[in-house]
Design a protein around this motif. Structure first.
Motif, PDB file in Angstrom:
ATOM      1  N   THR A  19     -13.541-100.490  76.719  1.00 51.18           N
ATOM      2  CA  THR A  19     -14.518 -99.434  76.450  1.00 51.18           C
ATOM      3  C   THR A  19     -14.458 -98.357  77.520  1.00 51.18           C
ATOM      4  N   GLU A  22     -11.290 -96.237  76.827  1.00 51.93           N
ATOM      5  CA  GLU A  22     -11.554 -95.401  75.657  1.00 51.93           C
ATOM      6  C   GLU A  22     -12.447 -94.222  76.038  1.00 51.93           C
ATOM      7  N   SER A  59     -22.881-100.415  81.884  1.00 49.92           N
ATOM      8  CA  SER A  59     -22.822-100.622  80.437  1.00 49.92           C
ATOM      9  C   SER A  59     -24.212-100.917  79.901  1.00 49.92           C
ATOM     10  N   GLN A  64     -21.253-101.703  75.865  1.00 54.20           N
ATOM     11  CA  GLN A  64     -20.612-100.402  75.713  1.00 54.20           C
ATOM     12  C   GLN A  64     -20.700 -99.604  77.011  1.00 54.20           C
ATOM     13  N   HIS A  65     -19.627 -98.934  77.335  1.00 54.32           N
ATOM     14  CA  HIS A  65     -19.506 -98.149  78.553  1.00 54.32           C
ATOM     15  C   HIS A  65     -20.524 -97.013  78.591  1.00 54.32           C
ATOM     16  N   ASP A 107     -20.164 -91.311  79.895  1.00 56.35           N
ATOM     17  CA  ASP A 107     -19.822 -91.298  78.473  1.00 56.35           C
ATOM     18  C   ASP A 107     -20.473 -90.109  77.771  1.00 56.35           C
TER      19      ASP A 107
END
Length: 206
Positions: A19, A22, A59, A64-65, A107
Motif C-alpha cells: 500500500t 502504491e 495506516s 491502508q497507507h 496519501d
C-alpha cells in the motif's frame, strides 16, 4: 491511526509495504510526474528500496497507507550523495548517526485536514525514531514549497547550500538536528501529534 516501523523492503506485494509503494506511485508519478521506476504499473520502487532502508508507515484500521517516510543510512549510497551532491555547499553530511529522510508521502486520497494531521504525526514519529535509535541528524532533499514547510516546523533545521533549478522547480538540501528538545519545539510551532497505536512509542510533547 497505527504506526509501523519496517526495516528493509522484502517485496512490494507484502501487505502494508504494497500500500505504501502504491501510494508513492500515485503521489510521485501520477501527481508530480517524477521520472522514477514503476514496478508492475502499480508500485514506485527505486534503487534505494533495499534491505538497509527503514520505513515509518502510518495506516488506518484496515491497513491502508495514510503517510510514510523512508530513512536511508548515509554511510551507504543515498539520494543526496548519489544524485544531488551539488546541493551541498560543503561535503555531504554522512556518518552512523545521520539518516536521510526520503519519500515523505501523504496519501492524496485524504482531504487537506486529514493530510495535515498525518503530516504532523509523521514528523513527531521521525523525531521519536531518531531519539530511540541514536540518530542525531537528518538530511534531505526537497522542492521549494516542501522545503519551506520543513523549515517552519520549529526544529533545528538549516539549508546545506543554495537552491538549484531542477526541471520546473527549485531544489534544496537541508540538515535537521534532533535533540531531546525536538518534540517540544515541534509542538511550540503548532504541530499536533494525533493519537495512534505505535509499534514504537511516539513522543508527543504537550
Amino acid at each position: 491511526m497505527y504506526l509501523t516501523t519496517l526495516s528493509g523492503a522484502e517485496g512490494v506485494s507484502d501487505g502494508l509495504l504494497a500500500t505504501m509503494f502504491e501510494a508513492r506511485k500515485r503521489i510521485f508519478v501520477d501527481l508530480l510526474g517524477w521520472d522514477v521506476p514503476v514496478v508492475a504499473g502499480r508500485f514506485e520502487v527505486d534503487q534505494f528500496d533495499d534491505p538497509h532502508a527503514v520505513y515509518l508507515i502510518l495506516s488506518d484500521e484496515s491497513g491502508q497507507h495514510l503517510g510514510s517516510a523512508r530513512l536511508l543510512e548515509t554511510d551507504r549510497p543515498h539520494i543526496l550523495d548519489t544524485l544531488f551532491p551539488e546541493l551541498c555547499e560543503n561535503a555531504v553530511p554522512t556518518g552512523p548517526t545521520i539518516r536521510e529522510i526520503t519519500r515523505f508521502s501523504l496519501d492524496p486520497r485524504q482531504n487537506a485536514r486529514q493530510r495535515r494531521h498525518v503530516r504532523d504525526t509523521l514528523v513527531f514519529a521521525l523525531a521519536d525514531h531518531a531519539l530511540a535509535n541514536g540518530v542525531e541528524v537528518y538530511t534531505g532533499v526537497a522542492g521549494i514549497s516542501w522545503l519551506q514547510q520543513i523549515l517552519a516546523f520549529g526544529w533545528q533545521c538549516e539549508p546545506l547550500g543554495l537552491l538549484r533549478e531542477n526541471g520546473r522547480t527549485l531544489l534544496g538540501a537541508l540538515r535537521i538536528a534532533i535533540t531531546p528538545e525536538t518534540p517540544t519545539l515541534l509542538a511550540r510551532a503548532g504541530l499536533v501529534c494525533e493519537p495512534c497505536v505505535p509499534s514504537q512509542p511516539i513522543r508527543c510533547a504537550a
